[in-house]
Enzyme design. Structure first.
Site, PDB file in Angstrom:
ATOM      1  N   HIS A 237     -11.067  11.664  -2.928  1.00 43.82           N
ATOM      2  CA  HIS A 237     -11.304  10.304  -2.655  1.00 43.82           C
ATOM      3  C   HIS A 237     -12.301  10.908  -1.071  1.00 43.82           C
ATOM      4  O   HIS A 237     -11.436  11.557  -0.528  1.00 43.82           O
ATOM      5  CB  HIS A 237     -10.481   9.077  -2.432  1.00 43.82           C
TER       6      HIS A 237
ATOM      7  N   TYR B 197      -8.691  -2.055  -0.261  1.00 47.06           N
ATOM      8  CA  TYR B 197      -8.210  -3.009   0.913  1.00 47.06           C
ATOM      9  C   TYR B 197      -9.081  -4.681   0.772  1.00 47.06           C
ATOM     10  O   TYR B 197      -9.356  -4.430   1.439  1.00 47.06           O
ATOM     11  CB  TYR B 197      -7.586  -2.194   2.159  1.00 47.06           C
TER      12      TYR B 197
ATOM     13  N   PRO C 156       4.255  -0.564   1.891  1.00 49.53           N
ATOM     14  CA  PRO C 156       3.064   0.575   1.410  1.00 49.53           C
ATOM     15  C   PRO C 156       1.269   0.524   2.112  1.00 49.53           C
ATOM     16  O   PRO C 156       0.523   1.088   1.523  1.00 49.53           O
ATOM     17  CB  PRO C 156       3.229  -0.180  -0.092  1.00 49.53           C
TER      18      PRO C 156
ATOM     19  N   LYS D 287       2.391   5.467   3.152  1.00 52.26           N
ATOM     20  CA  LYS D 287       3.174   7.093   3.900  1.00 52.26           C
ATOM     21  C   LYS D 287       3.829   7.728   3.234  1.00 52.26           C
ATOM     22  O   LYS D 287       4.093   8.047   3.759  1.00 52.26           O
ATOM     23  CB  LYS D 287       2.929   6.306   5.395  1.00 52.26           C
TER      24      LYS D 287
ATOM     25  N   TYR E 165      -4.770   7.754   8.085  1.00 48.85           N
ATOM     26  CA  TYR E 165      -4.495   7.378   6.886  1.00 48.85           C
ATOM     27  C   TYR E 165      -5.014   8.621   6.467  1.00 48.85           C
ATOM     28  O   TYR E 165      -3.947   8.711   5.087  1.00 48.85           O
ATOM     29  CB  TYR E 165      -6.168   6.484   6.421  1.00 48.85           C
TER      30      TYR E 165
HETATM   31  C1  PHB Z   1      -1.034   2.978  -4.660  1.00 48.11           C
HETATM   32  O1  PHB Z   1       0.149   3.101  -5.859  1.00 48.11           O
HETATM   33  O2  PHB Z   1      -1.770   3.633  -5.811  1.00 48.11           O
HETATM   34  C2  PHB Z   1      -1.541   3.261  -3.963  1.00 48.11           C
HETATM   35  C3  PHB Z   1      -0.040   1.695  -3.148  1.00 48.11           C
HETATM   36  C4  PHB Z   1      -0.462   2.007  -1.282  1.00 48.11           C
HETATM   37  C5  PHB Z   1      -1.753   2.513  -1.002  1.00 48.11           C
HETATM   38  C6  PHB Z   1      -2.989   2.740  -1.589  1.00 48.11           C
HETATM   39  C7  PHB Z   1      -1.869   3.607  -3.054  1.00 48.11           C
HETATM   40  O3  PHB Z   1      -1.842   1.758   0.103  1.00 48.11           O
END
Ligand code: PHB
Ligand code: APR
Length: 395
Positions: free
Chosen positions: A72, A200, A292, A296, A383
């Protein structure tokens, strides 16, 4: 049994460390309390920073990832009914990849076993000792029998509920803790992605995250009460919440399908200091966890073991111990940057129940971040991840 590096835990940290050491001819044994199948099926997060992808490629672990990962260039932030895109690639030159943590675990287990690596599954470490002197050992139980693994060094890669952090003497252990007054309800859905990139979403009722695993499987998360029981969330309640929180945005139509693996993830920030005591090193979740929101956790585990592998290589090849001495401080610098970023994203995206002030303040912050190139660049740089130092032998 004897080895050079005794590793506890076959998560991303322990497995990758064992692999990196093997590439430089250093012997290790991994003790893992769960079965191979359990480790390979456990659903966790799935977003890799560019540096993590590069490291996996660089060390021969990238074949399936390069075929299957979804690469992405950006993410979307939704708030106050608006959709804003952060173009990570344009702002930083970097990309992020979606590839489930359990897929990485499968790939590294396969690579280790093919190379004759030793992973003892269903081996529960009970005690670590001797690491403040020069005879470290790990006592563990396998098939009902107690064994002892003697080693030069111990790598505690045993996650947040392991035993290695607990073994740090109380007079030098320092823990930094932050708990959040909400949790995430995560689930898999058999459906084509709702959008091409992650979304998000800030909503007065609660945060929502749309992410994915493949062109047919998406992953969704909803902010829920801190002590929520997943059983309180029927499929209807889940879809209603997604439609209200996410589906109200321009051009977004939530793709629906059968749900599975519905579970609550707690949100916590934790840092252990120091990450090394004598001949024992902590890496990954055993030393620190992040909420989450910034994705990270796995990337930090990968960063720690790249620093640790380099220190072991410097020791075994050049008899240098200076990188052991620097290990904790080197890792903690990155860890605190990631802690800040994860805390910041979490604080910006999750409305606080009953606080109209915070809700408006968060919307203003999201407006500021997404409408300013400087604000967007800050988010995109963090990020997509700070550069990883080389894990190879230092000159
Ligand atoms: C995911 O599980 O794909 C995931 C979880 C938290 C994030 C981004 C992706 O911030
Ligand atoms: N003996 C043997 N194995 C143990 C013990 C023990 N006493 N305690 C824990 N383990 C094992 C767990 O079963 C687990 O497989 O250690 C492993 C730790 O792996 P992870 O929890 O995946 O931790 P880590 O490798 O540091 O990876 C961090 O995992 O939790 C996610 O989001 C987090 O993505 C991050 C990643």
């Amino acid at each position: 049994m004897r080895t050079q590096v005794g590793i506890i835990g076959a998560g991303p940290a322990g497995l990758l460390l064992s692999h990196l050491l093997h590439l430089e001819g250093i012997d290790s044994v991994i003790l893992e309390s769960r079965s191979r199948q359990y480790c390979e099926q456990r659903i966790r997060a799935g977003l890799l920073e560019q540096g993590s992808v590069d490291l996996l490629n660089d060390t021969g672990l990238g074949d399936r990832m390069n075929r299957e990962a979804l690469v992405h260039d950006g993410i979307e932030l939704c708030f106050d009914g608006k959709r804003r895109r952060i173009d990570i690639h344009e702002l930083t030159g970097r990309q992020v990849s979606i590839y489930g943590q359990q897929e990485i675990v499968k790939d590294i287990i396969a690579a280790r076993l093919a190379a004759g690596g030793k992973i003892i599954f269903e081996a529960q470490a009970k005690e670590v000792g001797g690491f403040e002197g020069d005879k470290p050992f790990i006592r563990y139980v396998h098939e009902g029998i107690e064994h002892r693994l003697d080693c030069d060094y111990i790598a505690g890669c045993d996650g947040f509920h392991g035993i290695s952090r607990e073994a740090i003497p109380a007079d030098i252990f320092k823990g930094y803790d932050r708990q959040y007054p909400f949790a995430w309800l995560g689930m898999l859905v058999q459906a084509k992605p709702t959008a091409d990139e992650l979304i998000y979403c800030h909503h007065p009722e609660g945060f929502a995250l749309f992410t994915m695993r493949s062109s047919t499987v998406s992953r969704l998360y909803l902010q829920v009460e801190v002590d929520e029981d997943a059983k309180n969330w029927s499929e209807d309640r889940i879809w209603d919440a997604f439609h209200r929180r996410l589906g109200q945005h321009d051009g977004l139509e939530v793709s629906m399908g059968p749900l599975s693996q519905i579970a609550v993830t707690p949100m916590r920030s934790f840092v252990t200091e120091p990450m090394r005591v004598g001949r024992m090193f902590l890496a990954g979740d055993s030393a620190h966890i992040v909420p989450p929101t910034g994705a990270k956790g796995m990337n930090l585990a990968i960063a720690d073991v790249s620093v640790l592998a380099r220190a072991f290589i410097a020791y075994y090849k050049k008899n240098r111990t200076d990188l052991f001495d620097a290990y904790s401080a080197t890792c903690l610098q990155r860890v605190w940057r990631a802690q800040h970023f994860s805390w910041w994203m979490t604080s910006m995206m999750h409305p606080v129940a009953g606080s109209a002030f915070d809700n408006e303040r968060q919307i203003a912050e999201l407006e500021a971040v997404t409408s300013s190139r400087a604000g967007s660049t800050f988010l995109a740089e963090n990020y997509s991840g700070l550069p990883l130092a080389s894990w190879r032998e230092p000159v």
